[in-house]
Write a protein that holds these residues in place. Structure first.
Motif, mmCIF file in Angstrom:
data_model
loop_
_atom_site.group_PDB
_atom_site.id
_atom_site.type_symbol
_atom_site.label_atom_id
_atom_site.label_comp_id
_atom_site.label_asym_id
_atom_site.label_seq_id
_atom_site.Cartn_x
_atom_site.Cartn_y
_atom_site.Cartn_z
ATOM 1 N N THR A 55 29.760 35.812 -5.396
ATOM 2 C CA THR A 55 28.337 35.920 -5.687
ATOM 3 C C THR A 55 28.254 36.101 -7.193
ATOM 4 O O THR A 55 28.857 37.022 -7.745
ATOM 5 C CB THR A 55 27.704 37.127 -4.967
ATOM 6 O OG1 THR A 55 27.831 36.919 -3.557
ATOM 7 C CG2 THR A 55 26.236 37.286 -5.341
ATOM 8 N N VAL A 56 27.535 35.187 -7.847
ATOM 9 C CA VAL A 56 27.429 35.229 -9.302
ATOM 10 C C VAL A 56 25.985 35.487 -9.689
ATOM 11 O O VAL A 56 25.069 34.784 -9.240
ATOM 12 C CB VAL A 56 27.906 33.896 -9.936
ATOM 13 C CG1 VAL A 56 27.735 33.932 -11.444
ATOM 14 C CG2 VAL A 56 29.357 33.626 -9.568
ATOM 15 N N PHE A 57 25.788 36.514 -10.497
ATOM 16 C CA PHE A 57 24.488 36.787 -11.097
ATOM 17 C C PHE A 57 24.524 36.081 -12.444
ATOM 18 O O PHE A 57 25.110 36.573 -13.410
ATOM 19 C CB PHE A 57 24.256 38.296 -11.223
ATOM 20 C CG PHE A 57 24.195 38.978 -9.883
ATOM 21 C CD1 PHE A 57 23.047 38.904 -9.105
ATOM 22 C CD2 PHE A 57 25.286 39.661 -9.376
ATOM 23 C CE1 PHE A 57 22.989 39.507 -7.846
ATOM 24 C CE2 PHE A 57 25.241 40.269 -8.126
ATOM 25 C CZ PHE A 57 24.091 40.191 -7.360
ATOM 26 N N ALA A 58 23.952 34.883 -12.481
ATOM 27 C CA ALA A 58 24.131 33.973 -13.611
ATOM 28 C C ALA A 58 22.978 34.041 -14.604
ATOM 29 O O ALA A 58 21.853 33.674 -14.281
ATOM 30 C CB ALA A 58 24.265 32.543 -13.092
ATOM 31 N N PRO A 59 23.274 34.482 -15.831
ATOM 32 C CA PRO A 59 22.234 34.506 -16.870
ATOM 33 C C PRO A 59 21.938 33.081 -17.370
ATOM 34 O O PRO A 59 22.857 32.294 -17.579
ATOM 35 C CB PRO A 59 22.840 35.343 -17.995
ATOM 36 C CG PRO A 59 24.162 35.836 -17.505
ATOM 37 C CD PRO A 59 24.522 35.071 -16.286
ATOM 38 N N ALA A 97 20.283 36.705 -0.732
ATOM 39 C CA ALA A 97 19.212 37.623 -1.133
ATOM 40 C C ALA A 97 18.756 38.511 0.024
ATOM 41 O O ALA A 97 18.518 39.702 -0.170
ATOM 42 C CB ALA A 97 18.034 36.838 -1.700
ATOM 43 N N LYS A 98 18.666 37.950 1.218
ATOM 44 C CA LYS A 98 18.201 38.736 2.374
ATOM 45 C C LYS A 98 19.171 39.866 2.733
ATOM 46 O O LYS A 98 18.795 40.818 3.395
ATOM 47 C CB LYS A 98 17.963 37.829 3.582
ATOM 48 C CG LYS A 98 19.214 37.209 4.157
ATOM 49 C CD LYS A 98 18.895 36.336 5.374
ATOM 50 C CE LYS A 98 20.068 35.611 5.936
ATOM 51 N NZ LYS A 98 21.269 36.359 6.188
ATOM 52 N N ASP A 99 20.422 39.762 2.257
ATOM 53 C CA ASP A 99 21.439 40.766 2.564
ATOM 54 C C ASP A 99 21.619 41.807 1.462
ATOM 55 O O ASP A 99 22.415 42.739 1.617
ATOM 56 C CB ASP A 99 22.784 40.075 2.819
ATOM 57 C CG ASP A 99 22.710 39.095 3.986
ATOM 58 O OD1 ASP A 99 22.050 39.414 4.988
ATOM 59 O OD2 ASP A 99 23.306 38.002 3.875
ATOM 60 N N VAL A 100 20.895 41.652 0.352
ATOM 61 C CA VAL A 100 21.021 42.590 -0.765
ATOM 62 C C VAL A 100 20.421 43.940 -0.364
ATOM 63 O O VAL A 100 19.319 44.008 0.153
ATOM 64 C CB VAL A 100 20.319 42.050 -2.032
ATOM 65 C CG1 VAL A 100 20.258 43.124 -3.116
ATOM 66 C CG2 VAL A 100 21.042 40.815 -2.550
ATOM 67 N N LEU A 115 21.959 47.558 -7.951
ATOM 68 C CA LEU A 115 20.976 46.633 -7.396
ATOM 69 C C LEU A 115 19.755 47.418 -6.942
ATOM 70 O O LEU A 115 19.877 48.497 -6.367
ATOM 71 C CB LEU A 115 21.568 45.879 -6.203
ATOM 72 C CG LEU A 115 22.867 45.110 -6.450
ATOM 73 C CD1 LEU A 115 23.352 44.468 -5.157
ATOM 74 C CD2 LEU A 115 22.683 44.066 -7.530
ATOM 75 N N ALA A 116 18.587 46.865 -7.215
ATOM 76 C CA ALA A 116 17.332 47.457 -6.745
ATOM 77 C C ALA A 116 16.539 46.350 -6.063
ATOM 78 O O ALA A 116 16.660 45.168 -6.413
ATOM 79 C CB ALA A 116 16.552 48.043 -7.912
ATOM 80 N N THR A 117 15.722 46.736 -5.090
ATOM 81 C CA THR A 117 14.982 45.741 -4.320
ATOM 82 C C THR A 117 13.472 45.962 -4.347
ATOM 83 O O THR A 117 12.734 45.230 -3.707
ATOM 84 C CB THR A 117 15.474 45.729 -2.855
ATOM 85 O OG1 THR A 117 15.361 47.054 -2.311
ATOM 86 C CG2 THR A 117 16.928 45.276 -2.768
ATOM 87 N N THR A 118 13.020 46.965 -5.080
ATOM 88 C CA THR A 118 11.590 47.235 -5.156
ATOM 89 C C THR A 118 10.932 46.246 -6.116
ATOM 90 O O THR A 118 11.336 46.145 -7.274
ATOM 91 C CB THR A 118 11.338 48.676 -5.642
ATOM 92 O OG1 THR A 118 12.027 49.575 -4.772
ATOM 93 C CG2 THR A 118 9.856 49.013 -5.639
ATOM 94 N N VAL A 129 15.491 35.778 -10.949
ATOM 95 C CA VAL A 129 14.357 34.855 -11.033
ATOM 96 C C VAL A 129 14.465 33.705 -10.039
ATOM 97 O O VAL A 129 13.455 33.115 -9.663
ATOM 98 C CB VAL A 129 14.158 34.317 -12.470
ATOM 99 C CG1 VAL A 129 13.731 35.440 -13.405
ATOM 100 C CG2 VAL A 129 15.407 33.646 -12.996
ATOM 101 N N THR A 130 15.682 33.406 -9.610
ATOM 102 C CA THR A 130 15.912 32.411 -8.554
ATOM 103 C C THR A 130 17.093 32.913 -7.744
ATOM 104 O O THR A 130 18.156 33.193 -8.291
ATOM 105 C CB THR A 130 16.251 31.012 -9.136
ATOM 106 O OG1 THR A 130 15.208 30.604 -10.018
ATOM 107 C CG2 THR A 130 16.405 29.985 -8.027
ATOM 108 N N ALA A 131 16.882 33.028 -6.442
ATOM 109 C CA ALA A 131 17.935 33.540 -5.565
ATOM 110 C C ALA A 131 18.498 32.423 -4.692
ATOM 111 O O ALA A 131 17.867 31.379 -4.499
ATOM 112 C CB ALA A 131 17.371 34.649 -4.678
ATOM 113 N N ASP A 132 19.681 32.679 -4.184
ATOM 114 C CA ASP A 132 20.289 31.835 -3.152
ATOM 115 C C ASP A 132 20.513 30.382 -3.547
ATOM 116 O O ASP A 132 20.222 29.466 -2.788
ATOM 117 C CB ASP A 132 19.466 31.898 -1.862
ATOM 118 C CG ASP A 132 19.431 33.278 -1.243
ATOM 119 O OD1 ASP A 132 20.287 34.111 -1.585
ATOM 120 O OD2 ASP A 132 18.537 33.532 -0.412
ATOM 121 N N VAL A 133 21.059 30.151 -4.731
ATOM 122 C CA VAL A 133 21.485 28.809 -5.109
ATOM 123 C C VAL A 133 22.890 28.666 -4.515
ATOM 124 O O VAL A 133 23.852 29.223 -5.039
ATOM 125 C CB VAL A 133 21.497 28.618 -6.642
ATOM 126 C CG1 VAL A 133 21.960 27.211 -7.002
ATOM 127 C CG2 VAL A 133 20.125 28.920 -7.231
#
Length: 150
Positions: A55-59, A97-100, A115-118, A129-133
């Motif tokens: 899982t990569v959080f890509a800037p 994203a649904k599993d975060v 990680l925060a989900t609020t 800004v875009t999830a699940d690519v």
């Protein structure tokens, strides 16, 4: 003519069905040129083309542009520090994203991301800004800020 159109459609769908790894997926998106350059400078391209899953959080390029140019240039020249920063954006496994879940998660670098989900998912305050690519060896979540290890 009809056979030609059908053949072209089949070829197009076969190309679209070909899986791409995380690096190829990011490069194809066109908004990760700085990330691709950094991955190459750090020698991490083959790793992120590997089996995974990751899982990569890509800037994005815009996220990297928030770093002063002199600091970014220095980072790109310091392979050890660059590797630490880039692997800090990677988590083992494929987390959609649904599993975060809110809380801390261990990175490939060895540190922890919060990680925060609020109000949407954030990673150490960087907004997803875009999830699940989806890639064939994991998933990319696009973030708006480069996160730095402590």
């Amino acid at each position: 003519m009809k056979k030609l159109i059908i053949a072209a459609a089949l070829c197009a769908s076969a190309v679209a069905a070909q899986a791409k790894d995380i690096v190829d997926t990011a490069v194809a998106a066109g908004s990760f040129k700085t990330l691709a350059t950094a991955l190459q400078a750090a020698g991490l391209v083959d790793t992120l083309k590997g089996k995974g899953p990751f899982t990569v959080f890509a800037p994005t390029d815009e996220a990297f542009a928030k770093i002063p140019k002199a600091d970014l240039d220095a980072l790109l020249k310091d392979k050890a520090k660059l590797t630490a920063v880039l692997t800090y954006h990677v988590v083992s496994g494929k987390v959609m994203a649904k599993d975060v879940k809110a809380g801390k998660v261990k990175t490939v670098q060895g540190g922890e991301l919060t990680l925060a989900t609020t109000g949407g998912v954030t990673v150490n305050g960087a907004k997803v800004v875009t999830a699940d690519v989806v890639a064939d060896n994991g998933v990319i979540h696009v973030i708006d800020t480069v996160v730095l290890p402590k």
